[in-house]
Design a protein around this motif. Sequence first.
Motif, PDB file in Angstrom:
ATOM      1  N   ARG A 147       0.834  -1.216   0.000  1.00 44.25           N
ATOM      2  CA  ARG A 147       0.000   0.000   0.000  1.00 44.25           C
ATOM      3  C   ARG A 147       0.864   1.260   0.000  1.00 44.25           C
ATOM      4  O   ARG A 147       2.037   1.225   0.311  1.00 44.25           O
ATOM      5  CB  ARG A 147      -0.902   0.006   1.225  1.00 44.25           C
ATOM      6  CG  ARG A 147      -1.896  -1.127   1.234  1.00 44.25           C
ATOM      7  CD  ARG A 147      -2.885  -0.969   2.373  1.00 44.25           C
ATOM      8  NE  ARG A 147      -3.745  -2.113   2.505  1.00 44.25           N
ATOM      9  CZ  ARG A 147      -4.828  -2.315   1.773  1.00 44.25           C
ATOM     10  NH1 ARG A 147      -5.179  -1.462   0.858  1.00 44.25           N
ATOM     11  NH2 ARG A 147      -5.571  -3.391   1.960  1.00 44.25           N
ATOM     12  N   GLY A 148       0.233   2.370  -0.385  1.00 48.91           N
ATOM     13  CA  GLY A 148       0.890   3.672  -0.310  1.00 48.91           C
ATOM     14  C   GLY A 148       2.057   3.802  -1.271  1.00 48.91           C
ATOM     15  O   GLY A 148       1.965   3.427  -2.438  1.00 48.91           O
ATOM     16  N   ASP A 149       3.165   4.314  -0.752  1.00 44.15           N
ATOM     17  CA  ASP A 149       4.350   4.530  -1.588  1.00 44.15           C
ATOM     18  C   ASP A 149       4.978   3.233  -2.077  1.00 44.15           C
ATOM     19  O   ASP A 149       5.846   3.258  -2.940  1.00 44.15           O
ATOM     20  CB  ASP A 149       5.409   5.318  -0.807  1.00 44.15           C
ATOM     21  CG  ASP A 149       5.011   6.765  -0.603  1.00 44.15           C
ATOM     22  OD1 ASP A 149       4.098   7.243  -1.317  1.00 44.15           O
ATOM     23  OD2 ASP A 149       5.602   7.427   0.267  1.00 44.15           O
TER      24      ASP A 149
END
Length: 126
Positions: A49-51
């Motif tokens: 998830r995310g970066d």
Amino acid sequence: AVFGPSSTQEDVFREVRDLIQSAVDGYSVTIFTYGQTGAGKTYTMYGARGDQRGVAARTIETVFAKLRCLDAARFQPIVRANLVELYKNDIHDLFACSSAQARRGTCRPSRLDVRRDATTGESSVD
């Protein structure tokens, strides 16, 4: 390109980003990962998830962002995508299973065949 252990997901995506414009322009595009077991191919493609999003998620986001910018009166884009795995000379459709099934090991991806159109020379995965 070859990426070392200190490479980030963004570093890898930056390398393939220009292919997205080619796909939006109507060209067929393939991103191919190769390496021994444990080398990071799956993480590179899926990430987290995310970066830590992988190439697949970043590509999907970018493709649809570019398509939203097109003049709807002039363009009616059609998006087709395959996510396949070549394993022991068999090609498997990784979209055939939900991510929950894949994590539980309760789904076996369906086996696919590669076909080549004798007239156009185009290849497809069916």
